[in-house]
Design a protein around this motif. Structure first.
Motif, PDB file in Angstrom:
ATOM      1  N   VAL A  42     -32.359 -55.427  36.615  1.00 18.29           N
ATOM      2  CA  VAL A  42     -33.806 -55.610  36.716  1.00 18.29           C
ATOM      3  C   VAL A  42     -34.198 -56.995  36.217  1.00 18.29           C
ATOM      4  CG1 VAL A  42     -36.030 -54.726  35.905  1.00 18.29           C
ATOM      5  CG2 VAL A  42     -34.167 -53.144  36.419  1.00 18.29           C
ATOM      6  N   SER A  43     -33.580 -57.419  35.120  1.00 18.61           N
ATOM      7  CA  SER A  43     -33.866 -58.722  34.549  1.00 18.61           C
ATOM      8  C   SER A  43     -32.572 -59.310  34.007  1.00 18.61           C
ATOM      9  CB  SER A  43     -34.885 -58.568  33.419  1.00 18.61           C
ATOM     10  OG  SER A  43     -35.098 -59.785  32.769  1.00 18.61           O
ATOM     11  N   PRO A  44     -32.245 -60.533  34.246  1.00 19.43           N
ATOM     12  CA  PRO A  44     -32.936 -61.524  35.064  1.00 19.43           C
ATOM     13  C   PRO A  44     -32.953 -61.106  36.537  1.00 19.43           C
ATOM     14  CG  PRO A  44     -30.964 -62.488  34.055  1.00 19.43           C
ATOM     15  CD  PRO A  44     -31.030 -61.068  33.652  1.00 19.43           C
ATOM     16  N   LYS A  45     -34.056 -61.365  37.158  1.00 21.31           N
ATOM     17  CA  LYS A  45     -34.260 -60.951  38.536  1.00 21.31           C
ATOM     18  C   LYS A  45     -33.218 -61.582  39.457  1.00 21.31           C
ATOM     19  CE  LYS A  45     -38.476 -59.802  40.919  1.00 21.31           C
ATOM     20  NZ  LYS A  45     -38.839 -58.552  40.426  1.00 21.31           N
ATOM     21  N   ASP A  46     -32.745 -60.793  40.403  1.00 17.51           N
ATOM     22  CA  ASP A  46     -31.763 -61.209  41.412  1.00 17.51           C
ATOM     23  C   ASP A  46     -30.415 -61.615  40.822  1.00 17.51           C
ATOM     24  OD1 ASP A  46     -33.677 -60.776  43.414  1.00 17.51           O
ATOM     25  OD2 ASP A  46     -34.440 -62.827  43.207  1.00 17.51           O
ATOM     26  N   MET A  47     -30.126 -61.192  39.601  1.00 19.49           N
ATOM     27  CA  MET A  47     -28.832 -61.481  38.979  1.00 19.49           C
ATOM     28  C   MET A  47     -27.808 -60.485  39.496  1.00 19.49           C
ATOM     29  SD  MET A  47     -26.950 -63.204  36.822  1.00 19.49           S
ATOM     30  CE  MET A  47     -27.666 -63.923  35.387  1.00 19.49           C
ATOM     31  N   VAL A  48     -26.643 -60.978  39.863  1.00 20.78           N
ATOM     32  CA  VAL A  48     -25.541 -60.119  40.273  1.00 20.78           C
ATOM     33  C   VAL A  48     -24.593 -60.011  39.086  1.00 20.78           C
ATOM     34  CG1 VAL A  48     -23.623 -59.853  41.866  1.00 20.78           C
ATOM     35  CG2 VAL A  48     -25.781 -60.829  42.677  1.00 20.78           C
ATOM     36  N   LEU A  49     -24.331 -58.779  38.658  1.00 17.55           N
ATOM     37  CA  LEU A  49     -23.445 -58.561  37.524  1.00 17.55           C
ATOM     38  C   LEU A  49     -21.997 -58.781  37.963  1.00 17.55           C
ATOM     39  CD1 LEU A  49     -25.074 -55.285  36.175  1.00 17.55           C
ATOM     40  CD2 LEU A  49     -25.464 -57.611  35.381  1.00 17.55           C
ATOM     41  N   ASP A  50     -21.260 -59.551  37.184  1.00 16.20           N
ATOM     42  CA  ASP A  50     -19.867 -59.775  37.547  1.00 16.20           C
ATOM     43  C   ASP A  50     -19.031 -58.539  37.215  1.00 16.20           C
ATOM     44  OD1 ASP A  50     -19.129 -59.882  34.823  1.00 16.20           O
ATOM     45  OD2 ASP A  50     -19.190 -62.046  34.776  1.00 16.20           O
ATOM     46  N   GLU A  51     -17.853 -58.497  37.760  1.00 14.85           N
ATOM     47  CA  GLU A  51     -16.977 -57.326  37.642  1.00 14.85           C
ATOM     48  C   GLU A  51     -16.623 -57.001  36.190  1.00 14.85           C
ATOM     49  OE1 GLU A  51     -12.652 -56.058  39.359  1.00 14.85           O
ATOM     50  OE2 GLU A  51     -13.909 -57.335  40.614  1.00 14.85           O
ATOM     51  N   GLN A  52     -16.362 -58.014  35.392  1.00 15.30           N
ATOM     52  CA  GLN A  52     -15.997 -57.794  33.987  1.00 15.30           C
ATOM     53  C   GLN A  52     -17.165 -57.195  33.210  1.00 15.30           C
ATOM     54  OE1 GLN A  52     -13.085 -57.934  32.517  1.00 15.30           O
ATOM     55  NE2 GLN A  52     -13.998 -57.274  30.601  1.00 15.30           N
ATOM     56  N   LEU A  53     -18.368 -57.676  33.442  1.00 21.33           N
ATOM     57  CA  LEU A  53     -19.545 -57.151  32.764  1.00 21.33           C
ATOM     58  C   LEU A  53     -19.792 -55.697  33.172  1.00 21.33           C
ATOM     59  CD1 LEU A  53     -21.871 -57.637  30.841  1.00 21.33           C
ATOM     60  CD2 LEU A  53     -23.153 -58.637  32.732  1.00 21.33           C
ATOM     61  N   GLU A  54     -19.617 -55.384  34.435  1.00 24.84           N
ATOM     62  CA  GLU A  54     -19.774 -54.005  34.896  1.00 24.84           C
ATOM     63  C   GLU A  54     -18.769 -53.081  34.208  1.00 24.84           C
ATOM     64  OE1 GLU A  54     -19.922 -53.293  39.075  1.00 24.84           O
ATOM     65  OE2 GLU A  54     -21.550 -54.720  39.375  1.00 24.84           O
ATOM     66  N   LYS A  55     -17.542 -53.536  34.046  1.00 26.11           N
ATOM     67  CA  LYS A  55     -16.522 -52.732  33.367  1.00 26.11           C
ATOM     68  C   LYS A  55     -16.897 -52.481  31.910  1.00 26.11           C
ATOM     69  CE  LYS A  55     -12.532 -54.010  36.139  1.00 26.11           C
ATOM     70  NZ  LYS A  55     -11.225 -54.681  36.162  1.00 26.11           N
ATOM     71  N   GLU A  56     -17.427 -53.490  31.242  1.00 26.04           N
ATOM     72  CA  GLU A  56     -17.850 -53.330  29.849  1.00 26.04           C
ATOM     73  C   GLU A  56     -18.995 -52.329  29.734  1.00 26.04           C
ATOM     74  OE1 GLU A  56     -18.505 -56.919  27.544  1.00 26.04           O
ATOM     75  OE2 GLU A  56     -17.058 -57.981  28.792  1.00 26.04           O
ATOM     76  N   ILE A  57     -19.949 -52.399  30.655  1.00 28.16           N
ATOM     77  CA  ILE A  57     -21.071 -51.466  30.650  1.00 28.16           C
ATOM     78  C   ILE A  57     -20.576 -50.044  30.897  1.00 28.16           C
ATOM     79  CG2 ILE A  57     -23.185 -50.771  31.852  1.00 28.16           C
ATOM     80  CD1 ILE A  57     -23.642 -53.807  32.384  1.00 28.16           C
TER      81      ILE A  57
END
Length: 67
Positions: A42-57
């Motif tokens: 949602v914020s920062p707008k139009d940000m694409v989460l990288d693969e490593q960050l998605e794994k951490e989440i």
């Protein structure tokens, strides 16, 4: 590295979905964790989460919510 990770239910305890807030590399993120496990930034707008960050989440949510 994710810092100051907070989450709260989007709806109620019967419907899955969470709003996440955290910092990563000095950037503040607001993310929706959907019931199917997908993430919507949602914020920062139009940000694409990288693969490593998605794994951490995913790991944090597995520990805090599904444990």
């Amino acid at each position: 590295m994710i810092q100051h990770f907070k989450f709260k239910p989007l709806y109620n305890s019967k419907l899955p979905g969470w709003q996440l807030n955290f910092y990563n590399k000095s950037i503040y993120y607001e993310v929706i964790y959907n019931s199917d496990g997908s993430l919507t930034c949602v914020s920062p707008k139009d940000m694409v989460l990288d693969e490593q960050l998605e794994k951490e989440i995913q790991a944090l949510m597995a520990f805090h919510v599904y444990d």
